[in-house]
Structure formats: C-alpha cells, structure tokens
Design an enzyme around this catalytic site. Structure first.
Site, PDB file in Angstrom:
ATOM      1  N   TRP A  61       0.974  -0.953   0.026  1.00 13.63           N
ATOM      2  CA  TRP A  61       0.111   0.291   0.185  1.00 13.63           C
ATOM      3  C   TRP A  61       0.796   1.240  -0.113  1.00 13.63           C
ATOM      4  CZ3 TRP A  61      -2.882   0.574   5.263  1.00 13.63           C
ATOM      5  CH2 TRP A  61      -1.928   0.362   6.165  1.00 13.63           C
ATOM      6  N   ASN A  62       0.086   2.437  -0.331  1.00 16.00           N
ATOM      7  CA  ASN A  62       0.976   3.650  -0.441  1.00 16.00           C
ATOM      8  C   ASN A  62       0.205   4.919   0.378  1.00 16.00           C
ATOM      9  OD1 ASN A  62       2.800   2.775  -2.775  1.00 16.00           O
ATOM     10  ND2 ASN A  62       0.945   2.202  -3.465  1.00 16.00           N
ATOM     11  N   HIS A  69      -6.858  19.784  -7.776  1.00 18.91           N
ATOM     12  CA  HIS A  69      -6.985  19.997  -9.150  1.00 18.91           C
ATOM     13  C   HIS A  69      -5.945  19.406 -10.080  1.00 18.91           C
ATOM     14  CE1 HIS A  69     -10.338  22.546  -8.044  1.00 18.91           C
ATOM     15  NE2 HIS A  69      -9.832  22.758  -6.908  1.00 18.91           N
ATOM     16  N   HIS A  73     -10.097  15.996 -13.234  1.00 17.68           N
ATOM     17  CA  HIS A  73     -10.591  16.144 -11.762  1.00 17.68           C
ATOM     18  C   HIS A  73     -11.779  17.133 -12.170  1.00 17.68           C
ATOM     19  CE1 HIS A  73      -7.888  19.808 -12.683  1.00 17.68           C
ATOM     20  NE2 HIS A  73      -9.013  20.561 -12.156  1.00 17.68           N
ATOM     21  N   ASP A  75     -14.121  20.528 -10.840  1.00 18.14           N
ATOM     22  CA  ASP A  75     -14.177  21.820 -10.110  1.00 18.14           C
ATOM     23  C   ASP A  75     -15.543  22.055  -9.558  1.00 18.14           C
ATOM     24  OD1 ASP A  75     -11.692  22.463 -11.207  1.00 18.14           O
ATOM     25  OD2 ASP A  75     -12.301  23.760 -12.760  1.00 18.14           O
ATOM     26  N   HIS A  79     -14.844  26.599  -5.827  1.00 17.01           N
ATOM     27  CA  HIS A  79     -13.258  26.704  -6.180  1.00 17.01           C
ATOM     28  C   HIS A  79     -12.979  28.119  -6.494  1.00 17.01           C
ATOM     29  CE1 HIS A  79      -9.761  26.080  -8.339  1.00 17.01           C
ATOM     30  NE2 HIS A  79     -10.179  26.009  -9.567  1.00 17.01           N
ATOM     31  N   HIS A 207     -14.412  29.646 -15.213  1.00 12.67           N
ATOM     32  CA  HIS A 207     -14.342  29.623 -13.895  1.00 12.67           C
ATOM     33  C   HIS A 207     -15.387  30.703 -13.130  1.00 12.67           C
ATOM     34  CE1 HIS A 207     -10.739  27.273 -14.449  1.00 12.67           C
ATOM     35  NE2 HIS A 207     -10.909  26.764 -13.308  1.00 12.67           N
TER      36      HIS A 207
END
Length: 258
Positions: A61-62, A69, A73, A75, A79, A207
């Site tokens: 695992w990590n 973002h 992804h 928004d 945002h 945006h």
C-alpha cells in the site's frame, strides 16, 4: 428492477460500452502552472508504505500526495470567488454527477488555432444539428487536446510567456452559465478556461461564470472522440472531500452501440 437488469444485460452483451474518459494519474500527469506570485498545486506522488516486506509482509500500500485539481478532476462551485458560497465537492448532488452528455467537436478549428475560443454561435450551430443541450446534463468540449496529455510541455503549450490552449469566450461562458440547461462543462485541457484566459474580461470566464452559477467543471478528459454527439450517459466520481474545492475523479460514459 427491470431497468437495471436490462443495463447489466446490455453491458454483458456489449450493446452498451463503457468508455473511460480519465487520464491515468501518475507523477508525470501534467499540472497547471500559475505565474509568480501565485501559489501552485503539488503534483501527484505515491509514497510506498510497504510492499510484501518487513514493513508489511503480506500487503502492498501507499500514501498518496496530490492537489485537488490534478489530472482528470472536478471543479466544485466553491473553487472560485464567484461561487465561494456554493457547494464544496462533497456537497455536489449525485444527480449532477450522472447525466446525459452532449459532445461538441471543435478539434478541426483548434488544430488551426490553439487559442481558439468557443462562441455562442458554435453551440447554437451544434444545437441546430443535434437538438437542445440536455437538461441537467454535461456539455463536453472536444478539441483534440488529449493527444498532448502525455507530455507536460506540449499539453500546456507555453510560448512567449503565455500558455496557448483552447477555451471559451466570455460571452459564451456567460450564456452557458445563465441560459444553457447544463449542470456541468467538461474539457480535455488542463483547465476549463483558455490558456490566455487571464487576458479576457472577466478573467477566467468559465470559472467565474459557470462556478458562480453553481455549475461544475470537469477537466483533462480523454477519449471524447469515442462518444457520439448525443446519447451517452456520463458518470463522474470525485472523492467526497469535506469542504474541498475539487477532486481527482474517475470519469466514464455508457454508450449504446448498434
């Protein structure tokens, strides 16, 4: 339920295909770069915890390190300043994250002009051919830019101190925000706005207008060429980060094949 049984049958028989629209997430995933003095997001990084060794003999695992973002992804409305009182990514209604997709292909125009800005007339021309944009659905803006997504320099396309990537005109952004019935807008580029959007009025109009209207953005999509102009069902799966402004997401579409 018959509807779900029918869907499962269609998936097994390949009458419905699942098309992955997500860019792989790795340390080489291109990341938006803002000029000084603005702060930038971190890229994606895996930090190994154990891998079948003395740190954990039977498991691998990590830890993951990433910005909200990065890569493909979402928004969320909060945002942007214009949507600061709107929903965070964990508050986006599920009905927004599953909906019909309209795919508008401007790749030929972008091939001749990487700074191309989508206009209202372009969307209306699409509507004359394919019908109105879907109520509560997503407009996906195909530019062919996903062909560049394996290389940060090509993807950001910076020259003369500016990034040259396609986007949306301020007038069209306002129209999509205020008049179009869509719940979200998706692109293949690093962000929903053009590379030179800081030169527009208002700056970063996608945006500003769409997130301010409570609509969502979706970036760094791939494989939009595999979708029809209408008829696909989009599924967007961000992490429900409490209070988050966005999240990496797995995005895919159900497409009915003849």
């Amino acid at each position: 339920m018959p509807v779900l049984a029918d869907l499962l049958s269609a998936l097994r028989s390949s009458r419905v295909e699942v098309v992955d629209l997500t860019a792989p997430l790795s340390a080489s995933t291109p990341v938006l770069q803002l000029p000084p003095p603005f702060a930038n997001t971190t890229g994606f990084r895996l930090e190994e915890i154990s891998r079948y060794d003395d740190r954990g003999p039977r498991w691998y695992w990590n830890d993951i390190h990433t910005g909200e973002h990065v890569g493909t992804h979402v928004d969320a409305p909060n945002h942007w300043l214009s949507g600061k009182d709107g929903p965070s990514v964990d508050q986006i209604p599920l009905r927004t994250l599953i909906g019909p997709a309209a795919v508008l292909d401007m790749s030929a125009r972008v091939a001749d002009d990487p700074d191309f800005l989508l206009g209202i007339d372009d969307v209306r021309e699409w509507e004359r051919e394919h019908g109105p944009l879907p109520e509560g659905g997503w407009l996906l803006y195909r530019t062919g830019w996903d062909a560049r997504s394996g290389d940060q320099d090509s993807f950001l396309n910076v020259s003369d101190g500016a990034s040259h990537t396609p986007g949306v005109s301020p007038e069209c952004a306002q129209w999509l925000a205020e008049e179009a019935p869509i719940a979200g807008f998706g692109v293949e580029t690093v962000g929903t706005d053009a590379g030179r959007a800081a030169e527009l009025e208002p700056i970063f109009p996608c945006h500003d207008r769409l997130l301010g209207a409570g609509k969502c953005g979706l970036t760094q999509l791939r494989n939009l060429a595999q979708l029809p102009p209408t008829g696909a069902l989009l599924v967007v799966s961000p992490l429900p980060i409490v209070g988050g402004s966005g999240s990496p997401a797995r995005v895919y579409a159900f497409v009915e094949r003849a």
